[in-house]
Design a protein around this motif. Structure first.
Motif, PDB file in Angstrom:
ATOM      1  N   ASN A   1      -6.804  -0.415  -3.369  1.00 45.79           N
ATOM      2  CA  ASN A   1      -6.737  -1.506  -2.314  1.00 45.79           C
ATOM      3  C   ASN A   1      -5.501  -2.672  -2.266  1.00 45.79           C
ATOM      4  OD1 ASN A   1      -9.807  -0.616  -2.705  1.00 45.79           O
ATOM      5  ND2 ASN A   1      -9.678  -1.630  -4.690  1.00 45.79           N
ATOM      6  N   TYR A   2      -5.249  -3.198  -1.125  1.00 38.23           N
ATOM      7  CA  TYR A   2      -4.331  -3.932  -0.424  1.00 38.23           C
ATOM      8  C   TYR A   2      -4.958  -4.665   0.443  1.00 38.23           C
ATOM      9  CZ  TYR A   2      -3.352   0.164   2.197  1.00 38.23           C
ATOM     10  OH  TYR A   2      -2.669   1.198   3.430  1.00 38.23           O
TER      11      TYR A   2
ATOM     12  N   SER B   1      -8.226  -5.801   4.709  1.00 36.89           N
ATOM     13  CA  SER B   1      -8.776  -5.258   3.511  1.00 36.89           C
ATOM     14  C   SER B   1      -8.790  -3.205   3.493  1.00 36.89           C
ATOM     15  CB  SER B   1      -9.646  -5.178   2.409  1.00 36.89           C
ATOM     16  OG  SER B   1      -9.925  -6.755   2.432  1.00 36.89           O
ATOM     17  N   TYR B   2      -7.775  -2.604   3.249  1.00 35.43           N
ATOM     18  CA  TYR B   2      -7.586  -1.072   3.034  1.00 35.43           C
ATOM     19  C   TYR B   2      -8.086  -1.024   1.544  1.00 35.43           C
ATOM     20  CZ  TYR B   2      -5.412  -2.073   7.143  1.00 35.43           C
ATOM     21  OH  TYR B   2      -5.254  -2.767   8.903  1.00 35.43           O
TER      22      TYR B   2
ATOM     23  N   GLY C   1       0.776  -1.476   0.185  1.00 38.38           N
ATOM     24  CA  GLY C   1       0.252  -0.001   0.240  1.00 38.38           C
ATOM     25  C   GLY C   1       0.986   1.475  -0.268  1.00 38.38           C
ATOM     26  N   MET C   2       2.565   1.104  -0.038  1.00 40.38           N
ATOM     27  CA  MET C   2       2.837   2.797   0.033  1.00 40.38           C
ATOM     28  C   MET C   2       2.897   3.074  -1.715  1.00 40.38           C
ATOM     29  SD  MET C   2       7.189   3.069   1.327  1.00 40.38           S
ATOM     30  CE  MET C   2       7.794   2.301  -0.084  1.00 40.38           C
ATOM     31  N   LEU C   3       3.015   4.046  -1.602  1.00 38.05           N
ATOM     32  CA  LEU C   3       2.817   5.044  -2.435  1.00 38.05           C
ATOM     33  C   LEU C   3       4.193   6.095  -2.965  1.00 38.05           C
ATOM     34  CD1 LEU C   3      -0.634   6.513  -2.615  1.00 38.05           C
ATOM     35  CD2 LEU C   3       0.731   5.054  -4.407  1.00 38.05           C
ATOM     36  N   GLY C   4       4.765   6.163  -1.756  1.00 39.38           N
ATOM     37  CA  GLY C   4       6.450   7.040  -2.089  1.00 39.38           C
ATOM     38  C   GLY C   4       6.466   7.428  -0.365  1.00 39.38           C
TER      39      GLY C   4
END
Length: 302
Positions: free
Chosen positions: A145-146, A152-153, A66-69
């Motif tokens: 979604n992860y 679930s998140y 779920g990490m975007l940066g």
């Protein structure tokens, strides 16, 4: 032989390009404005569905589903800051500066850049003013979604320093970790968060104009200079990126429609905004990541 050297020196000097200072500055302004107008839409875009899928896959490989940066700020010292603005733009260093907030990923691509706040602000003020979570609050961000530990998140997150607020979209390190689980999490989080610090270092090493003090007077010109440097930085990243890296791209994605701000739109916007700043959800997510990292990357038990 001396005559030959003099002749060669005369020929070399005759080919030197001599331009006045005002002409150089005007060329710089027009060049930066052209870079922003022509390439800004492509190289300063927000992540689309394919980008999110790629970032999530890399994040999961590094232990952070779920990490975007990573998000952080840097200060660009403003040498020619107008005297009347000196107090407003001077922070702890007592030198006028302008703040740049960015989000960088694993290969140092800069996905978000917000520039222009006075140096007297801190990272929290910049975050509140920037548009980092504008699409998420408006309901127009790509689906994210992860699953972590069976739960679930649906909102991605960024790794951040401890100064940042405790929002569900920000995962901080632990200031004084107690116990092996938290110590391991802090070590991994701080290692991955260095992506954004490395991005700042690479950006300044490539473009000397932003490594030194800003020497122009107008903020809009400084904005164009900083933005064009970030665009060219991303161009270089794209050119050097390993296209054979084992990252799966999604070829078919669903378009995300823009929600109209009707009678229920405002209420939904406020509800999403409140969800982003949910402190309890922040700790729940961080605790889930602590357990996930410990279970996946160590053979020890509590």
């Amino acid at each position: 032989m001396n005559q030959d050297r003099k002749k060669k020196h005369h020929l070399d000097s005759s080919f030197q390009l001599k331009i006045g200072e005002s002409t150089v500055l005007e060329a710089l302004k027009r060049f930066c404005r052209a870079i922003v107008e022509v390439f800004g839409e492509r190289y300063l875009r927000t992540p689309n569905a394919n980008d999110v899928a790629r970032l999530f896959q890399v994040g999961e490989q590094r232990g952070f589903p779920g990490m975007l940066g990573s998000v952080d700020c840097m200060h660009w010292k403003w040498r020619n800051c107008p005297t009347g603005w000196g107090g407003q733009y001077s922070g702890r260093s007592r030198s006028p500066s302008i703040i740049l907030e960015v989000v960088a990923d694993y290969d140092l691509w800069i996905w978000h850049a917000y520039f222009g706040l006075p140096g007297s602000n801190n990272d929290i003020n910049v975050l509140e003013s920037s548009y980092l979570f504008a699409n998420l609050a408006a309901g127009t961000a790509p689906s994210a979604n992860y699953v972590i530990k069976g739960k679930s998140y649906n909102m991605g997150y960024y790794l951040a320093d401890v100064i940042y607020p405790k929002w569900v979209t920000l995962v901080q390190s632990i200031h004084d970790p107690r116990g092996p689980k938290k110590q391991y999490f802090a070590k991994k989080q701080e290692a991955c968060r260095k992506d954004v610090e490395r991005a700042f270092g690479v950006l300044q090493s490539k473009f000397a104009i932003i490594a030194g003090h800003a020497r122009l007077w107008r903020k809009e010109i400084l904005h164009d200079i900083m933005t064009s440097c970030i665009i060219m930085h991303n161009m270089i990243i794209e050119d050097e990126r390993d296209i054979n890296a084992p990252i799966e791209e999604r070829s078919e994605v669903q378009d995300v429609g823009v929600e109209m701000m009707n009678d229920g739109g405002i209420e939904q916007f406020l509800a999403r905004h409140k969800k982003i700043k949910d402190k309890d959800a922040h700790f729940e997510l961080r605790n889930a990541l602590i357990d996930h990292l410990w279970d996946e990357y160590t053979n020890s038990e509590n």
